[in-house]
Scaffold this motif. Structure first.
Motif, short mmCIF file in Angstrom:
data_model
loop_
_atom_site.label_atom_id
_atom_site.label_comp_id
_atom_site.label_asym_id
_atom_site.label_seq_id
_atom_site.Cartn_x
_atom_site.Cartn_y
_atom_site.Cartn_z
N UNK A 157 4.76 41.53 17.20
CA UNK A 157 6.39 41.11 17.18
C UNK A 157 7.01 41.11 15.77
N UNK A 158 6.12 40.43 14.91
CA UNK A 158 6.68 40.57 13.42
C UNK A 158 7.12 41.93 13.21
N UNK A 159 6.00 42.78 13.10
CA UNK A 159 6.24 44.02 12.66
C UNK A 159 7.45 44.81 13.27
N UNK A 160 7.35 44.54 14.66
CA UNK A 160 8.79 45.31 15.39
C UNK A 160 9.93 44.41 15.05
N UNK A 161 10.07 43.22 14.87
CA UNK A 161 11.38 42.47 14.41
C UNK A 161 11.84 42.87 12.95
N UNK A 185 11.14 40.52 32.59
CA UNK A 185 9.85 39.85 32.23
C UNK A 185 10.17 38.57 32.01
N UNK A 186 11.19 38.11 31.40
CA UNK A 186 11.35 36.47 31.02
C UNK A 186 12.84 36.11 31.47
N UNK A 191 2.74 36.40 26.26
CA UNK A 191 4.08 36.91 26.00
C UNK A 191 5.13 35.79 26.62
N UNK A 192 5.16 35.23 27.79
CA UNK A 192 6.02 34.45 28.31
C UNK A 192 6.00 33.25 27.33
N UNK A 193 4.97 32.82 27.09
CA UNK A 193 5.30 31.52 26.15
C UNK A 193 5.72 31.67 24.86
N UNK A 194 5.44 33.01 24.08
CA UNK A 194 6.20 33.10 23.08
C UNK A 194 7.86 33.29 23.48
N UNK A 195 8.28 33.86 24.30
CA UNK A 195 9.66 34.00 24.72
C UNK A 195 10.18 32.79 24.92
N UNK A 196 9.71 31.63 25.04
CA UNK A 196 10.46 30.55 25.24
C UNK A 196 10.86 29.83 23.91
N UNK A 197 10.27 30.56 22.80
CA UNK A 197 10.88 29.99 21.45
C UNK A 197 11.71 31.07 20.77
N UNK A 201 10.37 34.13 18.59
CA UNK A 201 9.75 35.43 19.02
C UNK A 201 10.46 35.81 20.14
N UNK A 202 11.57 35.57 20.46
CA UNK A 202 12.39 35.96 21.74
C UNK A 202 12.83 37.24 21.40
N UNK A 203 12.55 38.18 22.30
CA UNK A 203 12.63 39.54 22.30
C UNK A 203 14.16 40.01 22.26
N UNK A 204 14.74 39.43 23.58
CA UNK A 204 16.06 39.79 23.69
C UNK A 204 17.11 39.30 22.75
N UNK A 205 16.66 38.00 22.25
CA UNK A 205 17.66 37.71 21.06
C UNK A 205 17.68 38.71 19.94
N UNK A 206 16.67 39.30 19.57
CA UNK A 206 16.40 40.12 18.55
C UNK A 206 17.02 41.53 19.09
N UNK A 207 17.10 41.96 20.15
CA UNK A 207 17.49 43.09 20.50
C UNK A 207 19.14 42.99 20.67
N UNK A 208 19.60 41.90 20.82
CA UNK A 208 20.99 41.59 20.90
C UNK A 208 21.60 41.80 19.43
N UNK A 209 20.78 41.29 18.80
CA UNK A 209 21.29 41.47 17.16
C UNK A 209 21.22 42.89 16.66
N UNK A 210 20.13 43.55 17.22
CA UNK A 210 20.06 44.93 16.70
C UNK A 210 21.25 45.92 17.35
N UNK A 211 21.32 45.45 18.54
CA UNK A 211 22.42 46.16 19.42
C UNK A 211 23.97 45.87 18.93
N UNK A 212 23.98 44.95 18.20
CA UNK A 212 25.33 44.56 17.75
C UNK A 212 25.65 45.30 16.48
N UNK A 213 24.35 45.47 15.51
CA UNK A 213 24.55 46.21 14.39
C UNK A 213 24.78 47.77 14.84
N UNK A 214 24.24 48.22 15.57
CA UNK A 214 24.23 49.44 16.13
C UNK A 214 25.57 50.13 16.73
N UNK A 215 26.27 49.00 17.23
CA UNK A 215 27.57 49.29 17.85
C UNK A 215 28.74 49.21 16.53
N UNK A 216 28.41 48.27 15.51
CA UNK A 216 29.20 48.14 14.60
C UNK A 216 29.22 49.57 13.68
#
Length: 302
Positions: free
Chosen positions: A5-9, A121-122, A73-79, A82-97
């Motif tokens: 996740x760290x590499x992906x983020x 999944x979460x 995975x589920x445990x990590x998403x609670x924080x 490491x929450x994937x949806x949160x990071x993807x939304x930030x990336x999506x915002x950048x791409x839209x701008x």
């Protein structure tokens, strides 16, 4: 899993389109590994000669509860970290701008597809869309200035974000989301494929609402939370629900709210029918008739 996740983020946080693409691929690979059986799983020879016998069998949601990788995975998403949806939304915002000229359209579609997977999944990550900033981001992508592929992917993402999440639905309504959807539906320039997705959304909107899903950690003190994920996404509210009454808030004083044991600010079908009729007069009855006759979504929402 943290290192992956760290590499992906790190890649998702880059300003370089190639690195963002790589980050999206890394997230996709991680989600795919969770949804697919591992190499040690026994393989059954397919009775259909047209199917690839070497492809790994897909897991259904009921299979994930006992999977150690899914539990981690589920445990990590609670924080937050490491929450994937949160990071993807930030990336999506950048791409839209940055993607006003269409150069990032494919990456936007990929990010939307991955957000859908992360939310399925979460499900507790859907709480992100109770914030107007995230809901507005999604509604902006439905607008006609975007290509049909982005619009279709956004509508599907919107359904996933609103499913079993009445609080998110109320935010959607407060931000005139239904006006956005119906205006696009009435627009003659809207493509046929997008109109098909909009019709599906209206079917979904007019189905009975399920109370909100409480945060999974409330039922996960014994570590058994993920093991309870043994139903289809439309039934996850019952899986996570503990019967406690969640705080409700009024969206509009004259709206008809239904009290239910899972809590949440739910709205009756009759009230939503009146709401849609405000923007699409004379269409609602036909939609409800089709919903009852053809039972879209396999009838699981009717």
């Amino acid at each position: 899993m943290e290192s992956l996740l760290s590499l992906a983020f790190d890649n998702l946080s880059s300003f370089d389109g190639a690195k963002i693409k790589k980050g999206l691929k890394q997230v996709e690979g991680l989600l795919a590994q969770i949804c697919l059986s591992g190499p040690s799983s026994p393989r059954k020879q397919s009775a259909d000669p047209g199917k690839d016998a070497d492809s790994p069998p897909r897991k259904v949601l009921a299979d994930l509860g006992g999977d150690p990788a899914f539990r981690e995975f589920f445990k990590l998403q609670e924080g937050f970290e490491w929450n994937i949806a949160q990071r993807l939304l930030a990336t999506l915002d950048f791409l839209v701008v940055r993607g006003g000229d269409g150069q990032y359209d494919l990456l936007i579609v990929n990010a939307l597809d991955l957000i859908q997977g992360a939310l399925l999944l979460h499900p507790p990550s859907k709480v992100l869309f109770s914030r107007s900033v995230h809901m507005n981001l999604i509604l902006d992508l439905v607008e006609p200035v975007n290509c049909p592929a982005i619009q279709c992917a956004t509508i599907i993402t919107l359904v996933v974000a609103l499913l079993d999440a009445p609080q998110n639905m109320r935010v959607f309504e407060q931000l005139d989301g239904l006006l956005t959807i119906t205006s696009l539906f009435k627009d003659r320039e809207t493509s046929r494929e997008v109109k098909f997705r909009l019709t599906e959304f209206l079917y979904f909107y007019l189905t009975p609402e399920t109370p909100s899903i409480p945060k999974a950690s409330a039922n996960n003190a014994s570590g058994a939370g993920p093991a309870l994920l043994q139903r289809s996404p439309s039934k996850l509210a019952k899986v996570f629900g503990g019967g406690g009454a969640a705080a409700t808030r009024a969206v509009n004083g004259n709206r008809d709210r239904a009290d239910s044991e899972g809590g949440g600010c739910t709205l009756s079908v009759e009230a939503k029918k009146q709401y849609v009729d405000r923007y699409l007069p004379g269409v609602v009855d036909e939609l409800l008739k089709d919903l009852d006759t053809y039972k879209p979504f396999g009838g699981i929402l009717s």
